[in-house]
Design a protein around this motif. Structure first.
Motif, PDB file in Angstrom:
ATOM      1  N   VAL A 115       7.600  -1.739  20.347  1.00  7.61           N
ATOM      2  CA  VAL A 115       7.336  -2.449  19.092  1.00  7.61           C
ATOM      3  C   VAL A 115       6.641  -1.516  18.101  1.00  7.61           C
ATOM      4  O   VAL A 115       6.990  -1.468  16.920  1.00  7.61           O
ATOM      5  N   THR A 116       5.678  -0.743  18.577  1.00  6.90           N
ATOM      6  CA  THR A 116       4.979   0.221  17.714  1.00  6.90           C
ATOM      7  C   THR A 116       5.947   1.266  17.175  1.00  6.90           C
ATOM      8  O   THR A 116       5.922   1.590  15.986  1.00  6.90           O
ATOM      9  N   ILE A 117       6.811   1.774  18.029  1.00 12.42           N
ATOM     10  CA  ILE A 117       7.793   2.773  17.608  1.00 12.42           C
ATOM     11  C   ILE A 117       8.762   2.180  16.597  1.00 12.42           C
ATOM     12  O   ILE A 117       9.125   2.825  15.603  1.00 12.42           O
ATOM     13  N   ALA A 118       9.198   0.939  16.816  1.00 14.35           N
ATOM     14  CA  ALA A 118      10.131   0.289  15.879  1.00 14.35           C
ATOM     15  C   ALA A 118       9.464   0.100  14.518  1.00 14.35           C
ATOM     16  O   ALA A 118      10.070   0.378  13.479  1.00 14.35           O
ATOM     17  N   ARG A 119       8.214  -0.375  14.506  1.00 14.03           N
ATOM     18  CA  ARG A 119       7.491  -0.534  13.232  1.00 14.03           C
ATOM     19  C   ARG A 119       7.363   0.797  12.508  1.00 14.03           C
ATOM     20  O   ARG A 119       7.564   0.884  11.303  1.00 14.03           O
ATOM     21  N   ARG A 120       7.024   1.835  13.253  1.00 12.02           N
ATOM     22  CA  ARG A 120       6.869   3.158  12.655  1.00 12.02           C
ATOM     23  C   ARG A 120       8.195   3.646  12.068  1.00 12.02           C
ATOM     24  O   ARG A 120       8.230   4.195  10.961  1.00 12.02           O
ATOM     25  N   ALA A 121       9.277   3.439  12.779  1.00 14.67           N
ATOM     26  CA  ALA A 121      10.590   3.863  12.281  1.00 14.67           C
ATOM     27  C   ALA A 121      10.928   3.153  10.975  1.00 14.67           C
ATOM     28  O   ALA A 121      11.395   3.778  10.016  1.00 14.67           O
ATOM     29  N   ILE A 122      10.687   1.850  10.927  1.00 13.42           N
ATOM     30  CA  ILE A 122      10.959   1.091   9.698  1.00 13.42           C
ATOM     31  C   ILE A 122      10.081   1.592   8.559  1.00 13.42           C
ATOM     32  O   ILE A 122      10.556   1.834   7.448  1.00 13.42           O
ATOM     33  N   ASP A 123       8.793   1.775   8.837  1.00 19.84           N
ATOM     34  CA  ASP A 123       7.868   2.239   7.799  1.00 19.84           C
ATOM     35  C   ASP A 123       8.233   3.627   7.275  1.00 19.84           C
ATOM     36  O   ASP A 123       8.027   3.929   6.108  1.00 19.84           O
ATOM     37  N   GLN A 124       8.797   4.472   8.136  1.00 13.95           N
ATOM     38  CA  GLN A 124       9.092   5.844   7.743  1.00 13.95           C
ATOM     39  C   GLN A 124      10.450   6.031   7.087  1.00 13.95           C
ATOM     40  O   GLN A 124      10.589   6.867   6.200  1.00 13.95           O
ATOM     41  N   VAL A 125      11.463   5.264   7.517  1.00 11.88           N
ATOM     42  CA  VAL A 125      12.813   5.589   7.031  1.00 11.88           C
ATOM     43  C   VAL A 125      13.589   4.444   6.390  1.00 11.88           C
ATOM     44  O   VAL A 125      14.714   4.657   5.941  1.00 11.88           O
ATOM     45  N   CYS A 126      13.023   3.244   6.301  1.00  8.61           N
ATOM     46  CA  CYS A 126      13.746   2.160   5.636  1.00  8.61           C
ATOM     47  C   CYS A 126      13.568   2.309   4.128  1.00  8.61           C
ATOM     48  O   CYS A 126      12.557   1.888   3.556  1.00  8.61           O
ATOM     49  N   THR A 127      14.538   2.897   3.482  1.00 10.08           N
ATOM     50  CA  THR A 127      14.473   3.171   2.055  1.00 10.08           C
ATOM     51  C   THR A 127      14.319   1.889   1.241  1.00 10.08           C
ATOM     52  O   THR A 127      13.561   1.852   0.271  1.00 10.08           O
ATOM     53  N   VAL A 128      15.001   0.843   1.621  1.00 10.98           N
ATOM     54  CA  VAL A 128      14.919  -0.419   0.874  1.00 10.98           C
ATOM     55  C   VAL A 128      13.502  -0.979   0.953  1.00 10.98           C
ATOM     56  O   VAL A 128      12.895  -1.334  -0.059  1.00 10.98           O
ATOM     57  N   GLY A 129      12.953  -1.069   2.143  1.00 11.16           N
ATOM     58  CA  GLY A 129      11.604  -1.578   2.306  1.00 11.16           C
ATOM     59  C   GLY A 129      10.575  -0.716   1.601  1.00 11.16           C
ATOM     60  O   GLY A 129       9.655  -1.218   0.945  1.00 11.16           O
ATOM     61  N   ARG A 130      10.727   0.604   1.727  1.00 11.27           N
ATOM     62  CA  ARG A 130       9.789   1.523   1.071  1.00 11.27           C
ATOM     63  C   ARG A 130       9.876   1.379  -0.446  1.00 11.27           C
ATOM     64  O   ARG A 130       8.866   1.421  -1.135  1.00 11.27           O
ATOM     65  N   THR A 131      11.072   1.183  -0.976  1.00 14.36           N
ATOM     66  CA  THR A 131      11.250   1.004  -2.419  1.00 14.36           C
ATOM     67  C   THR A 131      10.611  -0.291  -2.882  1.00 14.36           C
ATOM     68  O   THR A 131       9.918  -0.324  -3.900  1.00 14.36           O
ATOM     69  N   LEU A 132      10.826  -1.374  -2.149  1.00 17.02           N
ATOM     70  CA  LEU A 132      10.232  -2.655  -2.523  1.00 17.02           C
ATOM     71  C   LEU A 132       8.709  -2.585  -2.494  1.00 17.02           C
ATOM     72  O   LEU A 132       8.041  -3.109  -3.385  1.00 17.02           O
ATOM     73  N   LYS A 133       8.158  -1.940  -1.470  1.00 18.83           N
ATOM     74  CA  LYS A 133       6.706  -1.835  -1.358  1.00 18.83           C
ATOM     75  C   LYS A 133       6.111  -0.964  -2.457  1.00 18.83           C
ATOM     76  O   LYS A 133       5.027  -1.250  -2.952  1.00 18.83           O
ATOM     77  N   ALA A 134       6.827   0.092  -2.825  1.00 19.39           N
ATOM     78  CA  ALA A 134       6.307   1.032  -3.823  1.00 19.39           C
ATOM     79  C   ALA A 134       6.590   0.593  -5.248  1.00 19.39           C
ATOM     80  O   ALA A 134       5.900   0.999  -6.179  1.00 19.39           O
ATOM     81  N   GLY A 135       7.618  -0.223  -5.416  1.00 14.70           N
ATOM     82  CA  GLY A 135       8.075  -0.538  -6.768  1.00 14.70           C
ATOM     83  C   GLY A 135       8.959   0.610  -7.244  1.00 14.70           C
ATOM     84  O   GLY A 135       8.971   1.687  -6.672  1.00 14.70           O
ATOM     85  N   THR A 136       9.712   0.380  -8.268  1.00 12.35           N
ATOM     86  CA  THR A 136      10.589   1.425  -8.793  1.00 12.35           C
ATOM     87  C   THR A 136      10.848   1.192 -10.251  1.00 12.35           C
ATOM     88  O   THR A 136      10.692   0.077 -10.751  1.00 12.35           O
ATOM     89  N   VAL A 137      11.218   2.244 -10.933  1.00 11.78           N
ATOM     90  CA  VAL A 137      11.585   2.142 -12.343  1.00 11.78           C
ATOM     91  C   VAL A 137      13.063   1.806 -12.404  1.00 11.78           C
ATOM     92  O   VAL A 137      13.888   2.434 -11.727  1.00 11.78           O
TER      93      VAL A 137
END
Length: 145
Positions: A115-137
């Motif tokens: 579960v920890t590894i899966a969360r880390r993978a999502i946090d590191q490489v899910c571009t959609v999630g990272r974009t939503l969390k960061a916001g975008t222009v």
């Protein structure tokens, strides 16, 4: 011959074409299509549903390699995503994902690690999630004939 392992693949062109009242077909230069429309049109996804599906698919794909390595290539997974729109502000203030996996063959410690590894993978490489969390222009140009 030059090493192309770090070369970027050409961008996929994406567009939507209007096919009716509040109805569009999304297309890609790779030949994919998706039907898009308002919630009262049968057989289509709304843009908000596509956003949620993109997030869920990205999370699933981000974990695919690490989960397959530990669970086998034919493991089953479902990523559910939900979140209600704030219609006054026209935003989704919160999106909730649930990654459903059968980890019954693993002991508790192995489950927690995976579960920890899966969360880390999502946090590191899910571009959609990272974009939503960061916001975008988002830039919009309108061309006319």
């Amino acid at each position: 011959m030059a090493d192309d392992t770090n070369a970027q693949a050409p961008s996929t062109e994406l567009w939507v074409e209007r096919t009716g009242v509040r109805r569009y077909t999304g297309r890609s230069s790779r030949g994919a299509e998706v039907l898009v429309g308002s919630v009262d049109v049968e057989g289509v996804f709304t843009p908000g549903e596509l956003l949620k599906i993109a997030l869920a698919a990205c999370s699933g794909m981000s974990t695919d390699h690490v989960l397959a390595r530990r669970l086998g290539e034919d493991y089953d997974a479902v990523v559910r995503v939900s979140g209600d729109a704030d219609r006054e502000n026209e935003v989704y203030p919160e999106l909730n994902e649930i990654l459903e996996l059968d980890l019954s063959e693993l002991d508790e410690a192995a489950r927690e690690r995976l579960v920890t590894i899966a969360r880390r993978a999502i946090d590191q490489v899910c571009t959609v999630g990272r974009t939503l969390k960061a916001g975008t222009v988002v830039n919009l140009d309108i061309t006319t004939d």
